[in-house]
Each structure stands twice: as structure tokens, then as C-alpha cells.
Design a protein around this motif. Structure first.
Motif, PDB file in Angstrom:
ATOM      1  N   GLU A  54       0.857  -1.189   0.000  1.00 15.16           N
ATOM      2  CA  GLU A  54       0.000   0.000   0.000  1.00 15.16           C
ATOM      3  C   GLU A  54       0.891   1.237   0.000  1.00 15.16           C
ATOM      4  OE1 GLU A  54      -3.322   0.087  -0.016  1.00 15.16           O
ATOM      5  OE2 GLU A  54      -3.522  -2.093   0.038  1.00 15.16           O
ATOM      6  N   PHE A  55       0.404   2.331  -0.592  1.00 11.26           N
ATOM      7  CA  PHE A  55       1.095   3.601  -0.429  1.00 11.26           C
ATOM      8  C   PHE A  55       1.070   3.954   1.059  1.00 11.26           C
ATOM      9  CE2 PHE A  55       1.404   8.308  -0.730  1.00 11.26           C
ATOM     10  CZ  PHE A  55       2.633   8.365  -1.356  1.00 11.26           C
ATOM     11  N   PHE A  56       2.205   4.390   1.601  1.00 10.78           N
ATOM     12  CA  PHE A  56       2.323   4.540   3.059  1.00 10.78           C
ATOM     13  C   PHE A  56       1.235   5.474   3.599  1.00 10.78           C
ATOM     14  CE2 PHE A  56       4.505   6.263   6.922  1.00 10.78           C
ATOM     15  CZ  PHE A  56       4.458   5.090   7.644  1.00 10.78           C
ATOM     16  N   SER A  57       0.504   4.997   4.594  1.00  8.05           N
ATOM     17  CA  SER A  57      -0.729   5.676   5.003  1.00  8.05           C
ATOM     18  C   SER A  57      -0.474   7.057   5.597  1.00  8.05           C
ATOM     19  CB  SER A  57      -1.494   4.804   5.999  1.00  8.05           C
ATOM     20  OG  SER A  57      -0.731   4.624   7.177  1.00  8.05           O
ATOM     21  N   ILE A  58       0.607   7.228   6.345  1.00 11.01           N
ATOM     22  CA  ILE A  58       0.853   8.542   6.943  1.00 11.01           C
ATOM     23  C   ILE A  58       1.196   9.566   5.859  1.00 11.01           C
ATOM     24  CG2 ILE A  58       2.453   9.839   8.419  1.00 11.01           C
ATOM     25  CD1 ILE A  58       2.436   7.455  10.335  1.00 11.01           C
ATOM     26  N   THR A  59       1.975   9.135   4.866  1.00  9.07           N
ATOM     27  CA  THR A  59       2.283  10.035   3.752  1.00  9.07           C
ATOM     28  C   THR A  59       0.996  10.423   3.025  1.00  9.07           C
ATOM     29  OG1 THR A  59       4.327   8.770   3.503  1.00  9.07           O
ATOM     30  CG2 THR A  59       3.778  10.316   1.744  1.00  9.07           C
ATOM     31  N   GLU A  60       0.156   9.439   2.819  1.00 11.82           N
ATOM     32  CA  GLU A  60      -1.102   9.666   2.113  1.00 11.82           C
ATOM     33  C   GLU A  60      -1.994  10.634   2.901  1.00 11.82           C
ATOM     34  OE1 GLU A  60      -4.374   8.743   2.650  1.00 11.82           O
ATOM     35  OE2 GLU A  60      -5.159   8.903   0.618  1.00 11.82           O
ATOM     36  N   ASN A  61      -2.107  10.404   4.206  1.00 16.18           N
ATOM     37  CA  ASN A  61      -2.954  11.259   5.050  1.00 16.18           C
ATOM     38  C   ASN A  61      -2.382  12.664   5.185  1.00 16.18           C
ATOM     39  OD1 ASN A  61      -5.238  10.152   7.322  1.00 16.18           O
ATOM     40  ND2 ASN A  61      -4.382   8.672   5.905  1.00 16.18           N
ATOM     41  N   TRP A  62      -1.083  12.759   5.440  1.00  9.88           N
ATOM     42  CA  TRP A  62      -0.466  14.078   5.619  1.00  9.88           C
ATOM     43  C   TRP A  62      -0.520  14.858   4.306  1.00  9.88           C
ATOM     44  CZ3 TRP A  62       0.307  17.149   9.424  1.00  9.88           C
ATOM     45  CH2 TRP A  62       1.177  18.225   9.315  1.00  9.88           C
ATOM     46  N   GLY A  63      -0.226  14.184   3.198  1.00 10.63           N
ATOM     47  CA  GLY A  63      -0.251  14.847   1.898  1.00 10.63           C
ATOM     48  C   GLY A  63      -1.641  15.336   1.530  1.00 10.63           C
TER      49      GLY A  63
ATOM     50  N   PHE B  40      -4.576  15.644   3.547  1.00 11.28           N
ATOM     51  CA  PHE B  40      -5.363  16.483   4.462  1.00 11.28           C
ATOM     52  C   PHE B  40      -4.625  17.706   4.989  1.00 11.28           C
ATOM     53  CE2 PHE B  40      -7.287  12.157   5.234  1.00 11.28           C
ATOM     54  CZ  PHE B  40      -8.443  12.406   4.508  1.00 11.28           C
ATOM     55  N   ALA B  41      -3.290  17.645   5.060  1.00 11.76           N
ATOM     56  CA  ALA B  41      -2.550  18.774   5.633  1.00 11.76           C
ATOM     57  C   ALA B  41      -1.841  19.602   4.567  1.00 11.76           C
ATOM     58  CB  ALA B  41      -1.535  18.272   6.661  1.00 11.76           C
ATOM     59  N   ILE B  42      -1.205  18.936   3.603  1.00  9.44           N
ATOM     60  CA  ILE B  42      -0.448  19.678   2.592  1.00  9.44           C
ATOM     61  C   ILE B  42      -1.379  20.205   1.489  1.00  9.44           C
ATOM     62  CG2 ILE B  42       1.328  19.532   0.814  1.00  9.44           C
ATOM     63  CD1 ILE B  42       2.712  19.259   3.408  1.00  9.44           C
ATOM     64  N   LEU B  43      -2.120  19.298   0.861  1.00  9.08           N
ATOM     65  CA  LEU B  43      -2.952  19.673  -0.286  1.00  9.08           C
ATOM     66  C   LEU B  43      -4.336  20.166   0.138  1.00  9.08           C
ATOM     67  CD1 LEU B  43      -1.995  16.604  -2.522  1.00  9.08           C
ATOM     68  CD2 LEU B  43      -1.161  18.951  -2.785  1.00  9.08           C
ATOM     69  N   ASN B  44      -4.787  19.743   1.315  1.00 10.82           N
ATOM     70  CA  ASN B  44      -6.107  20.133   1.836  1.00 10.82           C
ATOM     71  C   ASN B  44      -7.215  19.770   0.857  1.00 10.82           C
ATOM     72  OD1 ASN B  44      -7.628  21.189   3.967  1.00 10.82           O
ATOM     73  ND2 ASN B  44      -7.835  23.164   2.941  1.00 10.82           N
ATOM     74  N   VAL B  45      -7.220  18.508   0.454  1.00 12.98           N
ATOM     75  CA  VAL B  45      -8.237  17.994  -0.465  1.00 12.98           C
ATOM     76  C   VAL B  45      -8.770  16.669   0.079  1.00 12.98           C
ATOM     77  CG1 VAL B  45      -7.264  19.080  -2.527  1.00 12.98           C
ATOM     78  CG2 VAL B  45      -6.480  16.794  -1.834  1.00 12.98           C
ATOM     79  N   THR B  46      -9.972  16.323  -0.355  1.00 11.90           N
ATOM     80  CA  THR B  46     -10.564  15.074   0.126  1.00 11.90           C
ATOM     81  C   THR B  46     -10.009  13.863  -0.612  1.00 11.90           C
ATOM     82  OG1 THR B  46     -12.388  15.422  -1.393  1.00 11.90           O
ATOM     83  CG2 THR B  46     -12.726  16.104   0.890  1.00 11.90           C
ATOM     84  N   GLU B  47      -9.646  14.046  -1.893  1.00 12.91           N
ATOM     85  CA  GLU B  47      -9.130  12.921  -2.678  1.00 12.91           C
ATOM     86  C   GLU B  47      -7.878  13.352  -3.424  1.00 12.91           C
ATOM     87  OE1 GLU B  47     -10.187   9.883  -2.621  1.00 12.91           O
ATOM     88  OE2 GLU B  47     -11.964  10.268  -1.395  1.00 12.91           O
ATOM     89  N   HIS B  48      -6.945  12.432  -3.563  1.00 12.26           N
ATOM     90  CA  HIS B  48      -5.757  12.738  -4.374  1.00 12.26           C
ATOM     91  C   HIS B  48      -5.139  11.434  -4.854  1.00 12.26           C
ATOM     92  CE1 HIS B  48      -2.405  15.066  -5.893  1.00 12.26           C
ATOM     93  NE2 HIS B  48      -1.565  14.202  -5.350  1.00 12.26           N
ATOM     94  N   ASP B  49      -4.660  11.446  -6.074  1.00 16.10           N
ATOM     95  CA  ASP B  49      -4.021  10.263  -6.657  1.00 16.10           C
ATOM     96  C   ASP B  49      -2.510  10.379  -6.430  1.00 16.10           C
ATOM     97  OD1 ASP B  49      -2.984   8.244  -8.140  1.00 16.10           O
ATOM     98  OD2 ASP B  49      -3.774   8.939 -10.078  1.00 16.10           O
ATOM     99  N   PHE B  50      -1.957   9.488  -5.613  1.00 20.37           N
ATOM    100  CA  PHE B  50      -0.536   9.531  -5.282  1.00 20.37           C
ATOM    101  C   PHE B  50       0.314   8.615  -6.174  1.00 20.37           C
ATOM    102  CE2 PHE B  50      -2.365  11.358  -1.507  1.00 20.37           C
ATOM    103  CZ  PHE B  50      -1.430  12.297  -1.101  1.00 20.37           C
ATOM    104  N   SER B  51      -0.261   8.146  -7.284  1.00 22.46           N
ATOM    105  CA  SER B  51       0.486   7.174  -8.087  1.00 22.46           C
ATOM    106  C   SER B  51       1.733   7.785  -8.718  1.00 22.46           C
ATOM    107  CB  SER B  51      -0.420   6.552  -9.154  1.00 22.46           C
ATOM    108  OG  SER B  51      -0.977   7.553  -9.969  1.00 22.46           O
ATOM    109  N   ASN B  52       1.743   9.118  -8.923  1.00 23.99           N
ATOM    110  CA  ASN B  52       2.938   9.757  -9.483  1.00 23.99           C
ATOM    111  C   ASN B  52       3.726  10.528  -8.432  1.00 23.99           C
ATOM    112  OD1 ASN B  52       2.600   8.897 -12.189  1.00 23.99           O
ATOM    113  ND2 ASN B  52       0.922  10.383 -12.389  1.00 23.99           N
TER     114      ASN B  52
END
Ligand SMILES: [Ca+2]
Length: 509
Positions: A334-343, A345-357
Motif C-alpha cells: 500500500e502507499f504509506f498511510s501517513i504520507t497519504e494522510n499528511w499529503g 489532508f494537511a499539505i494539499l487540503n483535499v478530500t481525494e488525491h491520486d498519489f500514483s505519481n
């Protein structure tokens, strides 16, 4: 002679009848008038029991150090943020305050260490770090909740907590301490940087310092193995647990004996120049070996992360740490959950984001946002040092989540910033061979750093008691002795000293 016992005789409270102590405790419900603070509930816990807990993290917590007074309160830090906290105030109090941290992106009051602290007769206070839960979803559209998480929760827990302690005991806190690990280690570091008056002694383990770069590195690590992986979308980059076991065996073959003892522990992983090519499949072999693509994955994992201009972003993963079961948090597919959550909700401030790139382009952007000043990678601890503050930190060399090499890097940053070759007079880093993330792993890795890890109750074996000796008695810990349940011990060394096998035992040189 541990100082704790000496002080017990002079700081112990007068003996009250339990009934009057109970009444005094319950009176706090109405006698406390604290800024921006509401007292939610006050209970006197008469005997060892389990108490129910609020929030989603857990439903109950043991209290072993009864009788004690439990004060549950909420501090409104802004109009859109609040910190829920608890003060546990033991009848037998040695005059000491203990603030506690949190873990991951939580959100969870550290009940285990409220119990631990009170068992050592501290008045202990822990908070929910400004939100309830184990992830970062509550950061979305709430910058003040991020501020609580990044720096404010531990500060207000100290300021308000000390006032509650003073009111209850009728005496000011004599000395104040902090204990935390992982995110808690970062919070302790942040406290020393931003609020140097809050604590006399800070024990900050396995710290998540340089937080934005740490989380970027963790996310990129999970990409190295092809995340996200599913049955429908396998990746040739992925290593199953069986293949990681082949890697770990080869790492030990190449590096275990570097420290003089073949024991499964790599004392200094930074000296392990591991070459995975030796286990690449050749010609028609296909078992007990790695494909060329998997060899590239492993090389990437054990290489420091450099940025687009070639600058170091974060140190490499420690050889040996891949054998810890918790490595699956990053390498499980899985994409690392803390990176996903921090990216998200805190950095991008969006509900959804594709981290594949997701990749190195994040570095400049995340650095520019740095929500709440979360980074915690500054070296100017002069204010903390000048007020007499003491700092103890430790890091397991087999940490599968946060590279222990980063704690050396933090030490060196402080050293360079303060122009001090050695920080021994106020800051000591103990590197713990074999230890995983905050605890466990291989070898004698228990030294009182958390509840349940206090196997030998004295200041040479317990880092919190060592801190008490340093703050109150001026006796700095030269070493920390780790223990395990078999009564084996190992002397752990402070950086930049090294753990060297002398033919009989490991010593510090
Ligand atoms: Ca070894």
C-alpha cells in the motif's frame, strides 16, 4: 543510589485519610478556573482498576498506581480547535510533572504512559494532540487542528497541566519532564525548540524529526516496491515477505560479523555496504534469489534519498530493519498511510488525491507549505540549553519506520548550529543496536522508555529515571543499560561514541 528514592523521603505528601483526599480531588470539578479550559470530569480512583476512556482510540485503560485523582479536561486552543487531555494525580507525589506525547498522526491520549508515570509518582498529563483518532482526516480545512498537532498540544498540556497539579497538591511543580516516542519524539524536540521553559528534562525517542522529508521518503519507499499492489495489479518491483527473508539473510551474511559477534544484530548499519547483486538469479535458477528488477528495488531502498538538485532529502533505510515485522507498513504494497494522510489532508487540503505519481517534486512544495511548522529540523536549541534544560534521545538501529541515521543527522545539525563539537552538557543521543521502532526488536532493548519496558527500576537502566538524576542531581547518564526478559543486558552508547566488542562484551569507545 537512585535519586528518586532519596527524594521520596522529602517530597512525599503528608498522609491524608483517603476520604479527605477523595473530597479534595472531587472538589477540582468546581475549584479549577483555568484560561480557555473546561473541566469535563473528575474522579478519584481508589484502587487498581480499568477505567473507561473517551474517544475512538480505545475503550478502557488500566490504572495501577491508585489511589489517584483523574481530571479530564478540554482546552480550547482557538475558536476552531481544542485539545482534550487528562491529568492523573497520584496520592504519593514526588513533586514532578510528566507531559506525554502521541504517535503517528494520532489523536490518542497515551494512557499506558499515564499509568507508567503515575507508577513512578509523577503527576502525569497526556492529551489527544488536538484531534480524536488515529489518522489525519481532521486536518482537512482545519489549520488550527494542524497547529495543535504540530506544536501546540504539548505546550498547553504543560501550561494548563501544571496549574491543575499546583491547585490539587497546594504546591508548585518542582521539576517538569516530558516522555514520548516517534511522533512523541518529534513533539519533545519541538517543545525544546519552541517552548524551552516548558520542561526541565525531555526524553524524546525515535523522533519523527524533519517530518515532511521523512514522510516523503516513506511514501517513495512504498513506491519503490510498486505500491499500490493488488492481485489485479501486481508489480515486478514487489518483494513478498519470503523474498525479503532472502534479502535479510544475505544482509546478515554480509554485515552481522562486522561488529565482531554473529548474533543477528548489526551494531552499526551505516557501515553495512550491502550488495544485493550477490543474490540476483543467474541463468536458469529461480528460487532463493531476486530478479534483476527486485535487485533494483532493494538498491533503491538502501540508498539515501537525494533531491532534484542532488541534495540529501533523507538518510537511507537501515540494513537489518527490513527484517522487523513492522516493515510491512511501508513495504506491504500500500502507499504509506501517513504520507497519504499528511499529503492529502494537511499539505494539499483535499478530500481525494491520486498519489500514483508521487515523487521528488513534492519536496519543494511540501517544504513551502510546512503546515504548522511541522518540520522540526532546526538546530538552535540555545534557549533550552541556556535555561538548563536537559535532552535525552534514543533511536533503534533496526527501526523499520524512521531511519536512526536521521537522529545522528539531527545531532550533527544541532552541533553545527551551536558550534559545539559535543552536546554532552545538555543533549545525549543513545543509539540502540537491534531495537525496532521505539521498542522491541532483537537483544536487550528495554530501558524504561515506555510502560512495560522498565525491567530494572534504577537510573542506570531506566532513561526516565536517568533524566531525573540529571535534572535534579546533575548526574548525566554516560550510558544506558538495556535489558530483556531473559535478564540479558547490553550497554548502549551515546553518539558519537561507538559500541565496540572487546572480546567479552560491548563497551563504549
Ligand atoms: Ca552482530
Amino acid at each position: 543510589m537512585p535519586l528518586l528514592k532519596n527524594l521520596a523521603a522529602i517530597l512525599i505528601l503528608p498522609v491524608y485519610a483517603l476520604a479527605s483526599q477523595s473530597a479534595k480531588c472531587l472538589a477540582l470539578q468546581h475549584s479549577l478556573h483555568l484560561q480557555n479550559t473546561t473541566i469535563l470530569n473528575v474522579t478519584y480512583v481508589l484502587a487498581a482498576t480499568n477505567v473507561s476512556t473517551p474517544g475512538v482510540c480505545q475503550s478502557a485503560a488500566p490504572v495501577t498506581a491508585a489511589p489517584l485523582c483523574r481530571v479530564q479536561f478540554v482546552i480550547n486552543t482557538t475558536s476552531s480547535s481544542a485539545v482534550h487531555a487528562e491529568a492523573w494525580l497520584p496520592d504519593i507525589w514526588f513533586g514532578r510533572f510528566l507531559g506525554l506525547g502521541n504517535g503517528g498522526l494520532g489523536g490518542c491520549i497515551d494512557y499506558a504512559n499515564l499509568d507508567y508515570g503515575t507508577s513512578l509518582h509523577f503527576a502525569a498529563v497526556g492529551s489527544d494532540n488536538g484531534h480524536d483518532g488515529t489518522d489525519g482526516s481532521q486536518f482537512l480545512n482545519h489549520p488550527e487542528v494542524i497547529n495543535d498537532f504540530a506544536f501546540r498540544a504539548v505546550h498547553v498540556e504543560a501550561v494548563i497541566g501544571k496549574q491543575i497539579v499546583q491547585t490539587y497538591y497546594g504546591a508548585a511543580v518542582a521539576k517538569s519532564y516530558y516522555l514520548g516516542c516517534s511522533t512523541g519524539g518529534r513533539q519533545g524536540t519541538q517543545a525544546a525548540l519552541r517552548f524551552p521553559e516548558d520542561f526541565d528534562g525531555i526524553v524524546a525517542g525515535s523522533p519523527a524529526t524533519d517530518f515532511n522529508h521523512l514522510t516523503i521518503w516513506q511514501g517513495i519507499l512504498s513506491h519503490y516496491v510498486g505500491a499500490p499492489i493488488s492481485a489485479a495489479a501486481p508489480s515486478p518491483k514487489f518483494l513478498s515477505p519470503d523474498v525479503w527473508a532472502i534479502v535479510s539473510a544475505e544482509i546478515l551474511r554480509q554485515c552481522d560479523a562486522l561488529d565482531g559477534v554473529v548474533d543477528g544484530i548489526i551494531t552499526e548499519p551505516d557501515e553495512c555496504d550491502f550488495r544485493p547483486e550477490s543474490i540476483q538469479c543467474i541463468e536458469d535458477t529461480s528460487t532463493n534469489c531476486l530478479t534483476a528488477t527486485q535487485v533494483e528495488t532493494v538498491k533503491n531502498v538502501f540508498t539515501p534519498l537525494f533531491g532534484l538538485q542532488g541534495e540529501l532529502i533523507y538518510p537511507r533505510y537501515s540494513p537489518g530493519a527490513e527484517a522487523d515485522p513492522s516493515q510491512s507498513q511501508i513495504f506491504g504494497g500500500e502507499f504509506f498511510s501517513i504520507t497519504e494522510n499528511w499529503g492529502r489532508f494537511a499539505i494539499l487540503n483535499v478530500t481525494e488525491h491520486d498519489f500514483s505519481n508521487f515523487g521528488l517534486k513534492a519536496v519543494a512544495f511540501w517544504d513551502s507549505i510546512n503546515p504548522g511548522g511541522i518540520a522540526t529540523f532546526e538546530g538552535d536549541l540555545s534557549a533550552f540549553r541556556n535555561r538548563g534544560g536537559k535532552f535525552l534521545t534514543y533511536h533503534g538501529r533496526r527501526d523499520p519506520i524512521i531511519s536512526s541515521t536521521n537522529s545522528k543527522r539531527m545531532y550533527d545539525l544541532i552541533s553545527h548550529t551551536l558550534s559545539l563539537p559535543l552536546l554532552d552538557d545538555f543533549y545525549r543521543l543513545f543509539l540502540i543496536p537491534g531495537m525496532g521502532h521505539c521498542a522491541g526488536g532483537l537483544g536487550p532493548t528495554s530501558f524504561g522508555q515506555s510502560n512495560g519496558l522498565n525491567l530494572v527500576n534504577d537510573s542506570s537502566h531506566n532513561i526516565l529515571l536517568a533524566m531525573v538524576d540529571w535534572v535534579e542531581g546533575g548526574i548525566a547518564p554516560a550510558t544506558i543499560i538495556g535489558s530483556d526478559v531473559t535478564n540479558a543486558t547490553r550497554t548502549h552508547c551515546r553518539y558519537p561514541m561507538r559500541s565496540v566488542f572487546n572480546g567479552t562484551v560491548f563497551v563504549c569507545e
